[in-house]
Motif scaffolding. Structure first.
Motif, short mmCIF file in Angstrom:
data_model
loop_
_atom_site.label_atom_id
_atom_site.label_comp_id
_atom_site.label_asym_id
_atom_site.label_seq_id
_atom_site.Cartn_x
_atom_site.Cartn_y
_atom_site.Cartn_z
N LYS A 1 11.32 -10.57 -6.81
CA LYS A 1 12.19 -10.75 -5.65
C LYS A 1 11.46 -11.60 -4.61
CE LYS A 1 14.70 -6.40 -5.84
NZ LYS A 1 15.08 -5.18 -5.09
N THR B 1 24.21 -23.37 -1.42
CA THR B 1 23.85 -22.39 -2.46
C THR B 1 24.85 -22.43 -3.61
OG1 THR B 1 22.76 -21.00 -0.82
CG2 THR B 1 23.38 -19.95 -2.89
N ASP C 1 22.31 -24.67 -5.70
CA ASP C 1 21.43 -23.65 -6.28
C ASP C 1 21.99 -23.06 -7.57
OD1 ASP C 1 19.63 -24.03 -4.24
OD2 ASP C 1 20.22 -22.25 -3.13
N ILE D 1 18.20 -17.87 -11.42
CA ILE D 1 18.29 -16.91 -10.32
C ILE D 1 19.33 -15.85 -10.67
CG2 ILE D 1 18.93 -16.55 -7.90
CD1 ILE D 1 17.77 -19.23 -7.24
N ASN E 1 21.61 -14.40 -5.52
CA ASN E 1 21.47 -15.19 -4.28
C ASN E 1 22.18 -14.38 -3.20
OD1 ASN E 1 20.37 -17.95 -4.85
ND2 ASN E 1 22.05 -17.97 -6.30
N ASN F 1 16.39 -13.65 -3.12
CA ASN F 1 16.61 -14.17 -4.48
C ASN F 1 15.90 -13.28 -5.48
OD1 ASN F 1 16.32 -17.13 -2.82
ND2 ASN F 1 18.12 -16.77 -4.06
N TRP G 1 14.59 -13.24 -9.43
CA TRP G 1 14.21 -14.12 -10.54
C TRP G 1 13.86 -13.24 -11.73
CZ3 TRP G 1 14.26 -19.33 -9.32
CH2 TRP G 1 14.31 -19.65 -7.96
#
Length: 119
Positions: free
Chosen positions: A3, A27, A31, A38, A41, A58, A60
């Motif tokens: 995170k 985004t 993004d 990701i 978001n 975010n 991951w």
């Protein structure tokens, strides 16, 4: 999972609402396309905060995905993405931090540590 939180400052000349609209559009349009790894978001506009305008959370899948995304900004496509981000965000004064530990604390359950993988 990794995170990150980014404490975001807007560029001068934008209202908070103009900034937030531009940020959410970026985004969605950039993004989601350029960082498909990701997992989450989450963007939050802060109320009456003189230091930061918002916070981005975010998630991951792992450190390798986060590192690959950071390295990607050196590519031509990454530079275009970065330029769009810099058009509304004060990048130099918007630090990103990685969460190391997390806990849920409540009267009912006490302290519940959330396990994190080794970075």
């Amino acid at each position: 999972m990794i995170k990150t939180f980014t404490l975001v400052r807007k560029k001068p000349g934008l209202t908070d609402q103009q900034f937030f609209e531009r940020w959410t559009e970026h985004t969605r349009d950039w993004d989601l396309r350029d960082h498909p790894d990701i997992l989450l978001n989450r963007l939050a506009l802060l109320k009456d905060n003189p230091q930061f305008t918002g916070i981005a959370e975010n998630h991951w899948p792992d450190r390798a995905a986060l590192d690959a995304a950071a390295a990607w900004y050196a590519t031509p496509a990454g530079q275009s993405h970065w330029a769009d981000l810099c058009s509304f965000m004060d990048i130099d004064n918007s630090p990103t931090v990685i969460v190391e530990s997390e806990a849920l604390v409540s009267a009912e359950n006490g302290i519940a540590l959330i396990p994190f993988p080794a970075a």
